[in-house]
Design a protein around this motif. Structure first.
Motif, PDB file in Angstrom:
ATOM      1  N   ARG A 104       3.825   5.859   8.566  1.00  0.00           N
ATOM      2  CA  ARG A 104       3.589   4.544   9.343  1.00  0.00           C
ATOM      3  C   ARG A 104       4.779   3.736   9.290  1.00  0.00           C
ATOM      4  O   ARG A 104       5.159   2.911  10.170  1.00  0.00           O
ATOM      5  CB  ARG A 104       2.595   3.707   8.760  1.00  0.00           C
ATOM      6  CG  ARG A 104       2.146   2.334   9.116  1.00  0.00           C
ATOM      7  CD  ARG A 104       1.621   2.471  10.624  1.00  0.00           C
ATOM      8  NE  ARG A 104       1.549   1.351  11.379  1.00  0.00           N
ATOM      9  CZ  ARG A 104       2.543   1.039  12.537  1.00  0.00           C
ATOM     10  NH1 ARG A 104       3.092   2.129  12.996  1.00  0.00           N
ATOM     11  NH2 ARG A 104       2.206  -0.030  13.127  1.00  0.00           N
ATOM     12  N   ARG A 105       5.505   3.971   8.246  1.00  0.00           N
ATOM     13  CA  ARG A 105       7.073   2.917   8.121  1.00  0.00           C
ATOM     14  C   ARG A 105       7.855   3.624   9.109  1.00  0.00           C
ATOM     15  O   ARG A 105       8.672   2.763   9.998  1.00  0.00           O
ATOM     16  CB  ARG A 105       7.846   3.153   7.002  1.00  0.00           C
ATOM     17  CG  ARG A 105       7.123   2.233   5.646  1.00  0.00           C
ATOM     18  CD  ARG A 105       7.843   2.433   4.457  1.00  0.00           C
ATOM     19  NE  ARG A 105       9.300   1.886   4.932  1.00  0.00           N
ATOM     20  CZ  ARG A 105      10.606   2.516   3.999  1.00  0.00           C
ATOM     21  NH1 ARG A 105      10.225   3.694   3.244  1.00  0.00           N
ATOM     22  NH2 ARG A 105      11.578   2.307   4.469  1.00  0.00           N
ATOM     23  N   GLU A 110       6.952   5.132  11.949  1.00  0.00           N
ATOM     24  CA  GLU A 110       6.377   4.700  13.385  1.00  0.00           C
ATOM     25  C   GLU A 110       6.516   3.264  13.534  1.00  0.00           C
ATOM     26  O   GLU A 110       7.159   2.770  14.775  1.00  0.00           O
ATOM     27  CB  GLU A 110       4.614   4.794  13.265  1.00  0.00           C
ATOM     28  CG  GLU A 110       4.388   6.443  13.522  1.00  0.00           C
ATOM     29  CD  GLU A 110       2.917   6.427  13.268  1.00  0.00           C
ATOM     30  OE1 GLU A 110       2.203   5.459  12.904  1.00  0.00           O
ATOM     31  OE2 GLU A 110       2.126   7.659  13.433  1.00  0.00           O
ATOM     32  N   ARG A 111       6.625   2.448  12.524  1.00  0.00           N
ATOM     33  CA  ARG A 111       7.044   1.062  12.757  1.00  0.00           C
ATOM     34  C   ARG A 111       8.322   0.897  13.236  1.00  0.00           C
ATOM     35  O   ARG A 111       8.572   0.086  13.927  1.00  0.00           O
ATOM     36  CB  ARG A 111       6.519   0.186  11.728  1.00  0.00           C
ATOM     37  CG  ARG A 111       6.898  -1.432  11.609  1.00  0.00           C
ATOM     38  CD  ARG A 111       6.074  -1.960  12.760  1.00  0.00           C
ATOM     39  NE  ARG A 111       6.367  -3.284  12.899  1.00  0.00           N
ATOM     40  CZ  ARG A 111       5.735  -4.573  12.519  1.00  0.00           C
ATOM     41  NH1 ARG A 111       4.529  -3.992  11.595  1.00  0.00           N
ATOM     42  NH2 ARG A 111       6.178  -5.578  12.791  1.00  0.00           N
ATOM     43  N   GLU A 156       8.543   1.650  16.830  1.00  0.00           N
ATOM     44  CA  GLU A 156       8.131   0.613  17.532  1.00  0.00           C
ATOM     45  C   GLU A 156       9.069  -0.303  17.665  1.00  0.00           C
ATOM     46  O   GLU A 156       9.007  -0.957  18.919  1.00  0.00           O
ATOM     47  CB  GLU A 156       6.791   0.087  17.141  1.00  0.00           C
ATOM     48  CG  GLU A 156       5.589   1.159  17.211  1.00  0.00           C
ATOM     49  CD  GLU A 156       4.414   0.877  16.111  1.00  0.00           C
ATOM     50  OE1 GLU A 156       4.552  -0.274  15.275  1.00  0.00           O
ATOM     51  OE2 GLU A 156       3.430   1.511  16.025  1.00  0.00           O
ATOM     52  N   ASP A 157       9.645  -0.886  16.781  1.00  0.00           N
ATOM     53  CA  ASP A 157      10.562  -2.067  16.708  1.00  0.00           C
ATOM     54  C   ASP A 157      11.822  -1.807  17.576  1.00  0.00           C
ATOM     55  O   ASP A 157      12.242  -2.441  18.319  1.00  0.00           O
ATOM     56  CB  ASP A 157      10.869  -2.429  15.408  1.00  0.00           C
ATOM     57  CG  ASP A 157       9.735  -3.284  14.646  1.00  0.00           C
ATOM     58  OD1 ASP A 157       8.838  -3.630  15.367  1.00  0.00           O
ATOM     59  OD2 ASP A 157       9.908  -3.369  13.520  1.00  0.00           O
TER      60      ASP A 157
END
Length: 142
Positions: free
Chosen positions: A25-26, A28-29, A32-33
Motif C-alpha cells: 500500500r505504501r 501504491e500510495r 498515486e502521488d
C-alpha cells in the motif's frame, strides 16, 4: 496430487501478511502521488505502462489492456478515450485484422511514461529487502 495440510496461521504469519500489505500500500500510495503530480490518474499511468510493457510488441488491444488492468472492456474504452484526448495514446485499426483496434503510445505518452517509470524504479530499488513476499508455508511445529 494429494493436497498438503498446512498448519493454522501463527501470529508471525499474520505479522508477515500485515507487513506485506502495508509495504504494498505504501508503494501504491507513492505511485498515486507521483502520477497525480504529473497530471494523470493512476489508471492512466497503468494503461501507458501496460501498452509499453505488453510482451512482444509496443501496442495492445482494449481486451488485452482490460485483462492487464483487471477491468471491464467498456471501462478501458473510456480510459483510452481520456488518454487519447490528453494526447498520450492513439487508436489504430490493425493492418492485419481490420476488426482489431490497436492502442499505441504517442510521443507525449512515451515521455510521460519514461519519467514516471524511472521514479517507480527508484522507489522499488529503495524497497529492496523491505518489500518481500512473506513465507507462509513453514510448519510451526518443526
Amino acid at each position: 496430487m494429494p493436497s498438503r495440510s498446512l498448519p493454522p496461521l501463527a501470529k508471525d504469519d499474520f505479522a508477515a501478511l500485515s507487513e506485506f500489505r502495508y509495504q504494498m500500500r505504501r508503494f501504491e500510495r507513492f505511485s498515486e502521488d507521483a502520477v497525480q503530480a504529473r497530471g494523470i490518474t493512476p489508471l492512466q499511468y497503468l494503461l501507458l505502462l501496460h501498452i509499453k510493457g505488453f510482451p512482444g510488441r509496443d501496442w495492445a488491444t482494449v481486451g488485452e489492456l482490460a485483462e492487464r488492468l483487471q477491468a471491464k472492456p467498456h471501462g478501458v474504452v473510456a480510459l483510452v478515450t481520456r488518454c487519447e484526448a490528453a494526447g498520450l495514446v492513439a487508436r489504430q485499426v490493425s493492418d492485419v485484422d481490420r476488426r482489431r483496434v490497436e492502442v499505441h503510445l504517442l510521443p507525449p505518452g512515451e515521455a510521460m511514461l519514461a519519467q514516471l517509470a524511472e521514479l517507480h524504479r527508484a522507489e522499488l530499488l529503495s524497497l529492496d529487502g523491505i518489500f518481500t513476499i512473506p513465507k507462509l508455508l513453514r510448519d510451526h511445529h518443526e
